[in-house]
Design a protein around this motif. Structure first.
Motif, mmCIF file in Angstrom:
data_model
loop_
_atom_site.group_PDB
_atom_site.id
_atom_site.type_symbol
_atom_site.label_atom_id
_atom_site.label_comp_id
_atom_site.label_asym_id
_atom_site.label_seq_id
_atom_site.Cartn_x
_atom_site.Cartn_y
_atom_site.Cartn_z
ATOM 1 N N ASP A 135 0.815 -1.223 0.000
ATOM 2 C CA ASP A 135 0.000 0.000 0.000
ATOM 3 C C ASP A 135 0.842 1.263 0.000
ATOM 4 O O ASP A 135 0.309 2.364 -0.178
ATOM 5 C CB ASP A 135 -0.908 0.011 1.237
ATOM 6 N N ASN A 138 2.685 4.235 -4.905
ATOM 7 C CA ASN A 138 1.642 5.080 -5.490
ATOM 8 C C ASN A 138 0.943 4.309 -6.606
ATOM 9 O O ASN A 138 1.338 3.194 -6.957
ATOM 10 C CB ASN A 138 2.212 6.415 -5.977
ATOM 11 N N SER A 139 -0.096 4.883 -7.166
ATOM 12 C CA SER A 139 -0.947 4.142 -8.101
ATOM 13 C C SER A 139 -0.187 3.641 -9.329
ATOM 14 O O SER A 139 -0.363 2.491 -9.751
ATOM 15 C CB SER A 139 -2.132 5.001 -8.534
ATOM 16 N N SER A 168 -6.447 -1.687 0.719
ATOM 17 C CA SER A 168 -6.133 -0.679 -0.291
ATOM 18 C C SER A 168 -6.662 -1.144 -1.643
ATOM 19 O O SER A 168 -6.710 -2.357 -1.906
ATOM 20 C CB SER A 168 -4.610 -0.491 -0.364
ATOM 21 N N HIS A 278 -6.186 9.912 -0.030
ATOM 22 C CA HIS A 278 -6.911 9.905 -1.296
ATOM 23 C C HIS A 278 -7.884 11.074 -1.423
ATOM 24 O O HIS A 278 -8.183 11.505 -2.519
ATOM 25 C CB HIS A 278 -7.667 8.580 -1.456
ATOM 26 N N SER A 279 -8.392 11.582 -0.288
ATOM 27 C CA SER A 279 -9.441 12.594 -0.341
ATOM 28 C C SER A 279 -8.939 14.009 -0.090
ATOM 29 O O SER A 279 -9.662 14.978 -0.343
ATOM 30 C CB SER A 279 -10.529 12.268 0.686
ATOM 31 N N ILE A 328 -10.858 15.864 -5.410
ATOM 32 C CA ILE A 328 -10.569 14.517 -4.904
ATOM 33 C C ILE A 328 -11.339 14.214 -3.618
ATOM 34 O O ILE A 328 -11.344 13.076 -3.140
ATOM 35 C CB ILE A 328 -9.058 14.310 -4.654
ATOM 36 N N ASN A 333 -13.513 8.404 -1.508
ATOM 37 C CA ASN A 333 -12.150 8.678 -1.057
ATOM 38 C C ASN A 333 -12.095 8.991 0.437
ATOM 39 O O ASN A 333 -11.202 8.539 1.154
ATOM 40 C CB ASN A 333 -11.558 9.847 -1.844
ATOM 41 N N TYR A 336 -12.617 5.857 2.442
ATOM 42 C CA TYR A 336 -11.392 5.058 2.417
ATOM 43 C C TYR A 336 -10.354 5.620 3.384
ATOM 44 O O TYR A 336 -9.713 4.874 4.137
ATOM 45 C CB TYR A 336 -10.804 5.012 1.004
ATOM 46 N N ASP A 337 -10.197 6.936 3.405
ATOM 47 C CA ASP A 337 -9.190 7.554 4.273
ATOM 48 C C ASP A 337 -9.505 7.377 5.754
ATOM 49 O O ASP A 337 -8.612 7.089 6.554
ATOM 50 C CB ASP A 337 -9.041 9.041 3.939
ATOM 51 N N THR A 341 -6.672 4.654 5.593
ATOM 52 C CA THR A 341 -5.464 5.479 5.677
ATOM 53 C C THR A 341 -5.204 5.929 7.107
ATOM 54 O O THR A 341 -4.093 5.773 7.628
ATOM 55 C CB THR A 341 -5.584 6.715 4.765
#
Length: 425
Positions: A135, A138-139, A168, A278-279, A328, A333, A336-337, A341
């Protein structure tokens, strides 16, 4: 914070076939005192050579790999296998392919190791690859890694591979791997870890001080909750137990220390790595939006969420907060964070919950503390008209009082008293 022998401080948590946030809610099969051999043979249907090991923040993914590495290294003479431990945050596909990265990792300790040496081990199936931190790519790096990892095990199908990651999106692209999960500590494992951490302290009362935070009547957190069973957070508490015990604002300070460790401290110990949100653009922005989210939900007496209520409060934060890159800041996002995260919340079945309600209380108090007096008075009036039963407890208000007694009295207590006595004879 100092180098030491792993077995002086490490307690091996269990690995399971299903995810678990709390030790008393574990389902599925469990692997105790994990070794690479146990991971290879845990499934009765056949040998398992490739495993994706998933764990939340602070569960000890890196330490588990180090444990597996050391145990395998001690067995090398018997097994004929060479364990190789590599941190994926150092992998750069622009500079090297995956095989070259593995070779370079070994060469840090043995410069005689070559690409031919690696290929020979891989062909024989006598290499054990332990790859930490999927994780942390980066993408674009993640997409490349997925491709090259697949190419590697297709070409050398007999090598054993264990890859660790937080939950992730990147793990969805790892095909051909069995997914296992690091579990929180069981009660006896918590006790063993505290014994080891306390042994490093010159203070004989260290363990008692730490356990006092989990006392059912006077403590801050549940004995079998997320904080008390998370090895990293237990270590943070042990490392700071004197400060946390003696602070005049100890409850708020307790959650402040733990939040900073989850959001920043854990990653600061990883050289040349910064956690990717991500956000939002960074951890400071995340703290701002999460503080607002906690305050708004606390104000309405909402402590757990279904999909609709979570989206409702996300939209309230979205319209009130100015961000560097608002595009974003999407619902997916942000969810997810907060869950993966920052590990402030978790999803279970159809609900979303705080990992510990104290974090919501703390951020409500901090949000209130930073408000100007006029705005704080408006919120105080809203709180004054809420039903007493709608408050889970008074911890958030007590934290605010500790942060600023004047603001709590002027903005919370006085509006409440005014609502009682206005119009009374």
């Amino acid at each position: 914070e100092e180098d030491c022998q792993l077995d002086e401080v490490y307690v091996c948590n269990n690995i399971g076939t299903s995810a678990a946030v709390f030790p008393h809610r574990i389902v599925g099969n469990v692997i105790e005192n994990a070794t690479l051999q146990k991971l290879r043979s845990y499934d009765r249907r056949g040998e398992t050579k490739r495993i994706l090991l998933v764990g939340g923040c602070g569960y000890g993914k890196t330490l588990m790999l180090q444990h597996l590495f050391l145990e395998a290294a001690e067995q090398t003479d018997e097994t004929g296998c060479l364990p190789i431990f590599a941190e994926l945050r150092n992998y750069s596909p622009a500079e090297q392919d995956l095989l070259s990265f593995i070779v370079a990792t070994v060469q840090e300790y043995d410069d005689s190791f070559s690409t031919d040496s690696a290929k020979q081990l891989f062909r024989k199936g006598t290499a054990q690859l332990l790859l930490d931190g999927l994780d942390e790519l980066n993408s674009s790096e993640g997409v490349d890694f997925q491709k090259r990892l697949k190419e590697l095990w297709h070409k050398y199908p007999d090598i054993q591979i264990v890859v660790t990651s937080r939950q992730s999106p990147i793990i969805k692209g790892i095909a051909g791997f069995n997914q296992l999960y690091l579990h929180p500590l069981e009660e006896e494992q918590v006790d063993c870890l505290l014994d080891k951490l306390s042994a490093l302290e010159s203070d004989n009362t260290a363990k008692a001080d730490i356990l006092s935070f989990f006392d059912s009547t006077t403590g801050y957190v549940k004995k079998d909750g997320f904080i008390a069973t998370n090895p990293m957070l237990l270590t943070v508490i042990a490392r700071n137990h004197n400060e946390l015990k003696d602070s005049i604002d100890s409850r708020a300070r307790f959650y402040e220390v733990l939040y900073n460790e989850l959001i920043r401290g854990h990653d600061e110990e990883k050289e040349a790595f910064k956690r990717l949100f991500h956000s939002v653009s960074d951890d400071s922005e995340f703290t701002e939006v999460f503080r607002e989210f906690c305050a708004k939900t606390y104000m309405d007496g909402v402590y757990e969420f279904d999909r609709r209520t979570f989206e409702k409060y996300f939209k309230e934060v979205q319209k009130d907060i100015a961000l560097v890159n608002p595009k974003i800041f999407t619902l997916a996002n942000f969810q997810y964070d907060v869950c993966a995260t920052a590990c402030m919340m978790y999803e279970q079945e159809s609900g979303i919950y705080y990992i510990d309600p104290g974090f919501q209380d703390y951020f409500f108090a901090e949000y209130y503390y930073f408000l100007d007096t006029d705005e704080a008075k408006k919120i105080g009036e809203i709180l004054a008209h809420r039903s007493v039963r709608s408050f889970r407890n008074l911890d958030g208000l007590q934290m605010l009082y500790r942060m600023s007694a004047d603001k709590a009295e002027v903005c919370v207590l006085l509006p409440y008293l005014r609502s009682i006595f206005t119009g009374a004879n």
